[in-house]
Scaffold this active site. Sequence first.
Site, PDB file in Angstrom:
ATOM      1  N   ARG A  36       0.829  -1.218   0.000  1.00 37.67           N
ATOM      2  CA  ARG A  36       0.000   0.000   0.000  1.00 37.67           C
ATOM      3  C   ARG A  36       0.860   1.265   0.000  1.00 37.67           C
ATOM      4  O   ARG A  36       0.423   2.319  -0.478  1.00 37.67           O
ATOM      5  CB  ARG A  36      -0.955  -0.014   1.211  1.00 37.67           C
ATOM      6  CG  ARG A  36      -2.052   1.056   1.154  1.00 37.67           C
ATOM      7  CD  ARG A  36      -3.101   0.843   2.237  1.00 37.67           C
ATOM      8  NE  ARG A  36      -4.220   1.763   2.133  1.00 37.67           N
ATOM      9  CZ  ARG A  36      -4.468   2.758   2.986  1.00 37.67           C
ATOM     10  NH1 ARG A  36      -3.675   2.951   4.031  1.00 37.67           N
ATOM     11  NH2 ARG A  36      -5.520   3.544   2.816  1.00 37.67           N
ATOM     12  N   ILE A  62      -7.220   7.580  -1.141  1.00 36.57           N
ATOM     13  CA  ILE A  62      -7.074   6.133  -1.209  1.00 36.57           C
ATOM     14  C   ILE A  62      -7.957   5.584  -0.099  1.00 36.57           C
ATOM     15  O   ILE A  62      -7.885   6.038   1.038  1.00 36.57           O
ATOM     16  CB  ILE A  62      -5.595   5.699  -1.045  1.00 36.57           C
ATOM     17  CG1 ILE A  62      -5.468   4.166  -1.093  1.00 36.57           C
ATOM     18  CG2 ILE A  62      -4.957   6.256   0.210  1.00 36.57           C
ATOM     19  CD1 ILE A  62      -4.022   3.671  -1.102  1.00 36.57           C
ATOM     20  N   SER A  63      -8.824   4.648  -0.430  1.00 37.40           N
ATOM     21  CA  SER A  63      -9.844   4.192   0.518  1.00 37.40           C
ATOM     22  C   SER A  63      -9.238   3.484   1.722  1.00 37.40           C
ATOM     23  O   SER A  63      -8.142   2.919   1.665  1.00 37.40           O
ATOM     24  CB  SER A  63     -10.832   3.252  -0.177  1.00 37.40           C
ATOM     25  OG  SER A  63     -11.589   3.933  -1.137  1.00 37.40           O
ATOM     26  N   GLN A  64      -9.985   3.510   2.805  1.00 40.20           N
ATOM     27  CA  GLN A  64      -9.638   2.784   4.026  1.00 40.20           C
ATOM     28  C   GLN A  64      -9.498   1.287   3.700  1.00 40.20           C
ATOM     29  O   GLN A  64     -10.356   0.715   3.026  1.00 40.20           O
ATOM     30  CB  GLN A  64     -10.757   3.010   5.040  1.00 40.20           C
ATOM     31  CG  GLN A  64     -10.593   2.339   6.365  1.00 40.20           C
ATOM     32  CD  GLN A  64     -11.859   2.468   7.211  1.00 40.20           C
ATOM     33  OE1 GLN A  64     -12.916   2.864   6.706  1.00 40.20           O
ATOM     34  NE2 GLN A  64     -11.748   2.147   8.482  1.00 40.20           N
TER      35      GLN A  64
END
Length: 213
Positions: A36, A62-64
């Site tokens: 990530r 950027i999503s959880q």
Amino acid sequence: MLLNNYARSASVLIEQLKELGVVDTKVLAVLEQTPRHLFVDDVLKHKSYENTALPIGQGQTISQPFIVGKMTEVLRQVGVAGNVLEIGTGSGYQTAILAQLFESVCTVERIKSLQWQAKRRMHQLDLYNVAMKHGDGWLGWSSKAPFAGIIVTAAAKSVPQSLLEQLQDGGALIVPLGENEQVLTLFVRQGEQFIEHPLAPVKFVPLVAGDII
């Protein structure tokens, strides 16, 4: 390969996701193995493996990791296995997770600079089953339809009709719906009917239609 410090942080994150309810072992394995930190700016790399959304520029995030894991898991739980459409490529993190779990991924992004960065990251990770398009996500990608699954990574005021139409029979669409109060919602196609399943409250950036940046 993840570097040691990042690998330790990724392992801790995966334990958190398990506690929060992500149970699909294949999804968890891919989340743990996907770096990530490659998807965020240098100044935020120390936060890469925290279970939080992070800014990626252009007003996007950027999503959880929990949301990425849960949305992916839901598609697998309802039997999605073939070609998947993603609306909102963003950093490409969700794209990379999908590419490792589904046959192929088509992904649409309206912000050209984000799309190019995401494409570079796919190549960096040797993920070549991804087709990218610069365009309006509300319209989907009709020439690649029908899709076994569609995942929307931004909140729509109402479900885009074009996306429902691009689902194959038995296919599933997962999308955050609403403005101030958003609900992650699953639609499963049965012939010309779409069975709606509200899943959980969420918070996403809005799905913007129209002008292409």
